[in-house]
Design an enzyme around this catalytic site. Structure first.
Site, short mmCIF file in Angstrom:
data_model
loop_
_atom_site.label_atom_id
_atom_site.label_comp_id
_atom_site.label_asym_id
_atom_site.label_seq_id
_atom_site.Cartn_x
_atom_site.Cartn_y
_atom_site.Cartn_z
N THR A 134 0.82 -1.21 0.00
CA THR A 134 0.00 0.00 0.00
C THR A 134 0.86 1.26 0.00
OG1 THR A 134 -1.51 1.26 1.40
CG2 THR A 134 -0.12 -0.31 2.52
N ASP A 135 0.27 2.36 -0.49
CA ASP A 135 0.97 3.64 -0.43
C ASP A 135 1.07 4.17 1.02
OD1 ASP A 135 -1.70 4.35 -0.04
OD2 ASP A 135 -1.76 5.86 -1.62
N GLU A 136 0.28 3.60 1.94
CA GLU A 136 0.27 4.13 3.31
C GLU A 136 1.61 3.94 4.03
OE1 GLU A 136 -3.12 3.40 5.72
OE2 GLU A 136 -4.50 3.54 4.04
N TYR A 159 -1.92 -0.45 11.01
CA TYR A 159 -2.05 -1.12 9.70
C TYR A 159 -0.84 -0.84 8.82
CZ TYR A 159 -3.35 -1.61 4.77
OH TYR A 159 -3.33 -1.92 3.42
N LYS A 163 2.13 -3.34 7.34
CA LYS A 163 2.41 -3.52 5.91
C LYS A 163 3.87 -3.13 5.60
CE LYS A 163 -0.02 -4.59 2.96
NZ LYS A 163 -0.40 -5.93 2.41
P1 NAD Z 1 -9.74 -7.24 2.21
O1 NAD Z 1 -9.71 -6.96 3.67
O2 NAD Z 1 -10.97 -6.93 1.43
O3 NAD Z 1 -9.42 -8.80 1.95
C1 NAD Z 1 -8.41 -9.47 2.63
C2 NAD Z 1 -8.57 -10.96 2.34
O4 NAD Z 1 -7.50 -11.64 3.03
C3 NAD Z 1 -9.88 -11.55 2.85
O5 NAD Z 1 -10.42 -12.43 1.88
C4 NAD Z 1 -9.47 -12.32 4.09
O6 NAD Z 1 -10.31 -13.43 4.38
C5 NAD Z 1 -8.05 -12.74 3.74
N1 NAD Z 1 -7.22 -12.96 4.94
C6 NAD Z 1 -7.10 -12.14 6.01
N2 NAD Z 1 -6.28 -12.69 6.93
C7 NAD Z 1 -5.86 -13.88 6.40
C8 NAD Z 1 -4.99 -14.90 6.85
N3 NAD Z 1 -4.39 -14.81 8.06
N4 NAD Z 1 -4.77 -15.97 6.06
C9 NAD Z 1 -5.38 -16.08 4.84
N5 NAD Z 1 -6.23 -15.14 4.38
C10 NAD Z 1 -6.47 -14.05 5.14
O7 NAD Z 1 -8.48 -6.49 1.60
P2 NAD Z 1 -8.29 -5.76 0.19
O8 NAD Z 1 -8.79 -4.38 0.30
O9 NAD Z 1 -8.77 -6.64 -0.87
O10 NAD Z 1 -6.69 -5.67 0.15
C11 NAD Z 1 -5.93 -6.76 -0.36
C12 NAD Z 1 -4.45 -6.42 -0.26
O11 NAD Z 1 -4.19 -5.24 -1.01
C13 NAD Z 1 -3.97 -6.15 1.15
O12 NAD Z 1 -2.68 -6.69 1.29
C14 NAD Z 1 -3.93 -4.62 1.24
O13 NAD Z 1 -2.95 -4.21 2.16
C15 NAD Z 1 -3.55 -4.26 -0.17
N6 NAD Z 1 -4.02 -2.94 -0.64
C16 NAD Z 1 -5.33 -2.60 -0.52
C17 NAD Z 1 -5.76 -1.35 -1.01
C18 NAD Z 1 -7.20 -0.93 -0.94
O14 NAD Z 1 -7.49 0.24 -1.23
N7 NAD Z 1 -8.13 -1.79 -0.57
C19 NAD Z 1 -4.82 -0.49 -1.60
C20 NAD Z 1 -3.48 -0.88 -1.67
C21 NAD Z 1 -3.09 -2.12 -1.21
O1 DAU Z 2 -4.13 3.97 0.46
C1 DAU Z 2 -4.36 2.59 0.37
C2 DAU Z 2 -5.18 2.14 1.54
O2 DAU Z 2 -6.50 2.64 1.33
C3 DAU Z 2 -5.22 0.62 1.71
O3 DAU Z 2 -3.93 0.17 1.99
C4 DAU Z 2 -6.18 0.22 2.83
O4 DAU Z 2 -6.27 -1.19 2.91
C5 DAU Z 2 -7.54 0.80 2.53
O5 DAU Z 2 -8.42 0.51 3.59
C6 DAU Z 2 -7.45 2.32 2.33
O6 DAU Z 2 -7.14 3.00 3.55
P1 DAU Z 2 -7.88 4.37 3.97
O7 DAU Z 2 -7.77 4.51 5.43
O8 DAU Z 2 -7.43 5.48 3.12
O9 DAU Z 2 -9.39 3.98 3.53
P2 DAU Z 2 -10.82 4.19 4.22
O10 DAU Z 2 -11.84 3.81 3.20
O11 DAU Z 2 -10.89 3.55 5.56
O12 DAU Z 2 -10.87 5.77 4.41
C7 DAU Z 2 -10.72 6.67 3.31
C8 DAU Z 2 -10.76 8.06 3.86
O13 DAU Z 2 -12.10 8.34 4.34
C9 DAU Z 2 -9.86 8.30 5.06
O14 DAU Z 2 -9.34 9.62 5.00
C10 DAU Z 2 -10.79 8.15 6.27
C11 DAU Z 2 -12.10 8.66 5.74
N1 DAU Z 2 -13.31 8.04 6.30
C12 DAU Z 2 -13.39 6.69 6.31
C13 DAU Z 2 -14.52 6.07 6.81
C14 DAU Z 2 -14.62 4.56 6.85
C15 DAU Z 2 -14.36 8.84 6.76
O15 DAU Z 2 -14.30 10.08 6.72
N2 DAU Z 2 -15.48 8.22 7.25
C16 DAU Z 2 -15.61 6.86 7.30
O16 DAU Z 2 -16.65 6.35 7.79
#
Ligand code: NAD
Ligand code: DAU
Length: 353
Positions: A134-136, A159, A163
């Site tokens: 992730t970019d975080e 988190y 990562k």
């Molecule tokens: P998600 O939370 O929707 O899905 C995670 C999946 O991993 C689920 O299916 C869960 O059952 C599985 N999982 C969790 N713990 C596990 C374990 N111990 N063993 C096996 N499986 C397990 O997550 P996502 O949003 O799809 O993100 C997927 C990946 O991409 C993550 O590594 C996250 O850090 C990365 N990522 C997400 C975003 C985003 O915006 N969602 C952006 C950048 C990177």
């Molecule tokens: O940048 C990549 C990341 O983006 C991934 O690595 C993470 O897995 C993914 O969850 C996401 O993280 P964020 O914290 O940016 O996403 P989230 O959807 O939780 O929140 C987006 C923005 O909105 C953040 O600034 C917090 C704000 N927010 C979020 C929620 C859930 C609100 O204002 N209200 C809310 O209820």
């Protein structure tokens, strides 16, 4: 261009994972093995359209389970691992940091170890461990600037710290043991099948049910939004041609303040549901800020663009419209996910091996 016979994808039942699985099952001849623990975020209902495909296998299991992973490597002999499994929600990491350490750090190191041992006699040119990050990990930006692959790590939530730690271990396994790895760091994804705890699906669900829309702090935090299938195409390009040992940043060139995004969602849904213009905006409630809330993320994706020719295809307006349509057409999915009943059926069907 690399080709693969067997691809092990961890976390394939999650939000991004189900789109990755669907893409590879439908477009590749390779055998696709989905290894997922089915936590609250894993939902096999996301994969009903491909679950009977000949080249698809699901295994329920936890990435911290070394014995099971060894069995899976022995049985399937994957030549590519795409590692997505993680605890992914920042707010949950503030409540339960140790769960994030267990899965994201210990689980990743466990998977690295099993890959290293299982591939010890293999030609490293024929194997690849692809870690999805992730970019975080880069921390928080001020009003200007972009994260590049050279930006120093500065994670600020449990988190992003977990990562960042996993990214360091992946690179350490490359430098110390010669494991062929590649890493990508992506910005915020959105699209169908995202668990409605994240900003966009949570807001869509609450607008639909005319519930309050909780905006953290002043609502001016900025995220760089990428439609999920554009992330999948970037992953495919990296798996095929990314340079071993390298990192690629992936982003949408789509920066928006949260409040702008919420306004957009309100207006689009008012239009789609024939509500009075402006009515859903009245549901917005400013609430206490997320502790340690990162102010701004923005990605410089010029490296992947120059080396691999990847660019995002879906613009925000189109992506939001498609996403809203999917949720409004799949209200039963939303209801099952928000009530928790989605877990009963598949949890019983797939006991941990
Ligand atoms: P998600 O939370 O929707 O899905 C995670 C999946 O991993 C689920 O299916 C869960 O059952 C599985 N999982 C969790 N713990 C596990 C374990 N111990 N063993 C096996 N499986 C397990 O997550 P996502 O949003 O799809 O993100 C997927 C990946 O991409 C993550 O590594 C996250 O850090 C990365 N990522 C997400 C975003 C985003 O915006 N969602 C952006 C950048 C990177
Ligand atoms: O940048 C990549 C990341 O983006 C991934 O690595 C993470 O897995 C993914 O969850 C996401 O993280 P964020 O914290 O940016 O996403 P989230 O959807 O939780 O929140 C987006 C923005 O909105 C953040 O600034 C917090 C704000 N927010 C979020 C929620 C859930 C609100 O204002 N209200 C809310 O209820």
């Amino acid at each position: 261009m690399r080709n693969f016979e067997t691809i092990l994808i961890t976390g394939g039942a999650g939000f991004i994972g189900n789109h990755v699985i669907r893409h590879f099952v439908k477009n590749w001849e390779a055998r696709i093995v989905n290894f997922d623990k089915l936590t609250y975020a894993g939902n096999l209902e996301n994969l009903t359209d491909v679950e009977d495909s000949e080249n698809y296998t699901f295994v329920k299991g936890c990435i911290t389970d070394a014995k099971l992973l060894e069995e899976i490597f022995a049985e399937f002999n994957p030549d590519l691992v795409i590692h997505l499994a993680a605890e992914s929600h920042v707010d949950r990491s503030i409540e339960e940091p140790l769960e994030f350490v267990k899965t994201n750090v210990i689980g990743t190191v466990n998977l690295l170890n099993v890959a290293k041992n299982s591939w010890k006699d293999a030609d490293p040119e024929e194997k690849l461990f692809y870690h999805i990050s992730t970019d975080e990990v880069y921390g928080s930006l001020g009003a200007s600037g972009l994260f590049t692959e050279k930006t120093n790590y500065d994670p600020r939530s449990p988190y992003s710290s977990s990562k960042a730690s996993s990214d360091h271990f992946v690179r350490a396994y490359h430098h110390t043991f010669g494991l062929p790895i590649v890493v990508s760091n992506c910005s915020n994804n959105y699209g169908p099948n995202q668990f409605p705890e994240k900003l966009i699906p949570l807001m869509i669900n609450n607008i639909r049910s005319e519930s309050p829309l909780p905006v953290y702090g002043d609502g001016k935090n900025v995220r760089d939004w990428l439609y999920v299938t554009d992330h999948v195409l970037a992953m495919e390009a990296i798996a095929q041609a990314g340079r071993v040992g390298e990192t690629y940043n992936i982003g949408g060139h789509n920066e928006h303040q949260n409040i702008e995004l919420v306004h957009n969602l309100c207006d689009l849904i008012d239009e789609k549901l024939n509500r009075d213009p402006g009515s859903s905006r009245k549901l917005i409630k400013y609430v206490t800020d997320r502790p340690g809330h990162d102010r701004r993320y923005a990605i410089d994706s010029s490296k992947i663009q120059a080396e691999l020719g990847w660019v995002p295809h879906v613009q925000l307006k189109e992506g939001l419209s498609k996403t809203i349509d999917w949720y409004l057409d799949n209200t039963e999915w939303l209801d099952r996910v928000t009530s928790g009943t989605y877990q009963d059926y598949y949890q019983k069907m797939y006991e941990v091996r």
